[in-house]
Design a protein around this motif. Sequence first.
Motif, PDB file in Angstrom:
ATOM      1  N   THR A  28      20.391   6.620  19.086  1.00  0.00           N
ATOM      2  CA  THR A  28      21.363   5.866  18.293  1.00  0.00           C
ATOM      3  C   THR A  28      22.763   6.001  18.884  1.00  0.00           C
ATOM      4  O   THR A  28      23.518   5.037  18.902  1.00  0.00           O
ATOM      5  N   ARG A  29      23.075   7.157  19.413  1.00  0.00           N
ATOM      6  CA  ARG A  29      24.375   7.340  20.081  1.00  0.00           C
ATOM      7  C   ARG A  29      24.407   6.611  21.422  1.00  0.00           C
ATOM      8  O   ARG A  29      25.428   6.022  21.785  1.00  0.00           O
ATOM      9  N   GLU A  30      23.311   6.661  22.139  1.00  0.00           N
ATOM     10  CA  GLU A  30      23.225   6.022  23.465  1.00  0.00           C
ATOM     11  C   GLU A  30      23.502   4.526  23.373  1.00  0.00           C
ATOM     12  O   GLU A  30      24.178   3.955  24.218  1.00  0.00           O
ATOM     13  N   TRP A  31      22.959   3.882  22.335  1.00  0.00           N
ATOM     14  CA  TRP A  31      23.079   2.431  22.210  1.00  0.00           C
ATOM     15  C   TRP A  31      23.988   1.992  21.065  1.00  0.00           C
ATOM     16  O   TRP A  31      24.089   0.801  20.781  1.00  0.00           O
ATOM     17  N   ASN A  32      24.637   2.942  20.416  1.00  0.00           N
ATOM     18  CA  ASN A  32      25.576   2.645  19.339  1.00  0.00           C
ATOM     19  C   ASN A  32      24.937   1.749  18.272  1.00  0.00           C
ATOM     20  O   ASN A  32      25.452   0.681  17.942  1.00  0.00           O
ATOM     21  N   VAL A  33      23.795   2.198  17.769  1.00  0.00           N
ATOM     22  CA  VAL A  33      23.076   1.483  16.715  1.00  0.00           C
ATOM     23  C   VAL A  33      22.783   2.463  15.577  1.00  0.00           C
ATOM     24  O   VAL A  33      22.868   3.669  15.748  1.00  0.00           O
ATOM     25  N   THR A  34      22.428   1.928  14.438  1.00  0.00           N
ATOM     26  CA  THR A  34      22.046   2.772  13.308  1.00  0.00           C
ATOM     27  C   THR A  34      20.580   3.188  13.468  1.00  0.00           C
ATOM     28  O   THR A  34      19.821   2.533  14.203  1.00  0.00           O
TER      29      THR A  34
END
Length: 58
Positions: A28-34
């Motif tokens: 989720t941090r890698e791709w800035n998603v929930t």
Amino acid sequence: MADDLNKRGPLDRIRINVHEEHELRYWTREWNVTPEELSRAVAAVGVMAEDVRKYLRA
């Protein structure tokens, strides 16, 4: 064998396991998603990280 809670990323960076907290946090941090967005992407295209990345960027 229990998971090592000190792990900060996935051991296998080819596949995504949304049931492992450290992997969920990493991706989720890698791709800035929930977490919900990541779970939906995995449900749609499978666990291969490259396929999920393409799906999220489309």
